[in-house]
Design a protein around this motif. Sequence first.
Motif, PDB file in Angstrom:
ATOM      1  N   LEU A 148       0.839  -1.197   0.000  1.00  0.00           N
ATOM      2  CA  LEU A 148       0.000   0.000   0.000  1.00  0.00           C
ATOM      3  C   LEU A 148       0.881   1.257   0.000  1.00  0.00           C
ATOM      4  O   LEU A 148       1.802   1.365  -0.795  1.00  0.00           O
ATOM      5  CB  LEU A 148      -0.969  -0.017   1.185  1.00  0.00           C
TER       6      LEU A 148
ATOM      7  N   THR B 213      -3.281  -0.572 -12.057  1.00  0.00           N
ATOM      8  CA  THR B 213      -3.956   0.714 -11.885  1.00  0.00           C
ATOM      9  C   THR B 213      -5.188   0.863 -12.770  1.00  0.00           C
ATOM     10  O   THR B 213      -6.041   1.707 -12.493  1.00  0.00           O
ATOM     11  CB  THR B 213      -2.993   1.874 -12.201  1.00  0.00           C
TER      12      THR B 213
ATOM     13  N   SER C 274      -3.888   3.170  -6.054  1.00  0.00           N
ATOM     14  CA  SER C 274      -4.386   1.928  -6.656  1.00  0.00           C
ATOM     15  C   SER C 274      -4.067   0.693  -5.834  1.00  0.00           C
ATOM     16  O   SER C 274      -4.403  -0.425  -6.246  1.00  0.00           O
ATOM     17  CB  SER C 274      -3.788   1.757  -8.060  1.00  0.00           C
ATOM     18  N   GLY C 275      -3.438   0.863  -4.681  1.00  0.00           N
ATOM     19  CA  GLY C 275      -2.995  -0.291  -3.916  1.00  0.00           C
ATOM     20  C   GLY C 275      -4.115  -1.232  -3.519  1.00  0.00           C
ATOM     21  O   GLY C 275      -4.013  -2.454  -3.710  1.00  0.00           O
TER      22      GLY C 275
ATOM     23  N   ASN D 275      -0.159  -2.689  -6.504  1.00  0.00           N
ATOM     24  CA  ASN D 275      -0.455  -1.324  -6.963  1.00  0.00           C
ATOM     25  C   ASN D 275      -0.017  -1.060  -8.396  1.00  0.00           C
ATOM     26  O   ASN D 275      -0.246   0.031  -8.910  1.00  0.00           O
ATOM     27  CB  ASN D 275       0.146  -0.275  -6.016  1.00  0.00           C
TER      28      ASN D 275
ATOM     29  N   ARG E 255      -0.367   5.095  -8.670  1.00  0.00           N
ATOM     30  CA  ARG E 255      -0.034   3.842  -7.991  1.00  0.00           C
ATOM     31  C   ARG E 255      -0.346   3.903  -6.503  1.00  0.00           C
ATOM     32  O   ARG E 255      -0.829   2.928  -5.918  1.00  0.00           O
ATOM     33  CB  ARG E 255       1.430   3.493  -8.223  1.00  0.00           C
TER      34      ARG E 255
END
Length: 312
Positions: free
Chosen positions: A12, A259, A29-30, A256, A26
């Motif tokens: 994360l 995305t 997007s985790g 991540n 990113r």
Amino acid sequence: MGSVVISLDAELGWGFHDLETLPRNRVESGRRGWKACLELFDEFDVPATWAVVGHLMLESCDGIHDDYPAPDGWFARERNAWRDREDLRFGPNLVDAVLAADVDHEFASHSFSHVLFGQPETDRELAAAELERALEIATAWNQSVASFVFPRNDVGHRDILAEYGITAYRGISPYREGVRGFVDSTVRNRSLLVRPTVDEFGLVNVPASMFLFGFEGPARTVAESVWADPMVRQARRGIDEATRRDGVFHLWFHPNNLTRPRDDQRLRSILSYLDRTRASTDLTVETMGDVARRLEHARGVDGGAVATDSRV
């Protein structure tokens, strides 16, 4: 006949908290990528090694971490800019999802707070604290840890890993990544298989073969518009090679990295191909821990004489 290993750096926000400039897409997007990975692994029944940053397994903290031997300012972003971003600092529900998955994933460590083990400022005390704290949290979750993935693949203090009972780590890839790596493997017909070895500390080094998201940006867009996703083609070559030769094709990435839907599709295409290939050949899918146990068994059978993967 070889095998395929997939390992993930599950971190994360911790993978970026020390950076001055953040890759926003990113960072955000985790959680999305984590869930997408779990769904795809379940769909194709593919186990992976999930190397988890230990801090994610906490429910909460004050961000101060008193008496922790970290450099000044190490937890500054957690205390300040991310004070109200629990979604970046904690993820016990996501770790629960890995442990509860239908697939038998391996739970591994990615340190406590993503300290870079190979840097001069990471002394022995800090490296030991990172590992000890991560293992304490894992024990509280009734999880044992056999495998370790160094943050940013910055290898260091391997002796400490051995002292704390770790048996395997992801080593540095012997191959180039990105466009150059793609050229090497396709035009020059370079192998994508790696040879796990036992190092001087008794640890099994499972080197990376390929970073799944090493071919991005405009180059990826152009390649996909006139040909096909180059990383899917490269991964298929690695899988095919593992059906013909002994060795390990070790694919790695971060949740991540997923995305957008096209990133999900990249992983789906590879897992689908792996599943079909596994069904029609003797190819196996292993975790890093599986590889370590296999080599340890070979060493025992041969009286401790085996120093490398006997199948390579």
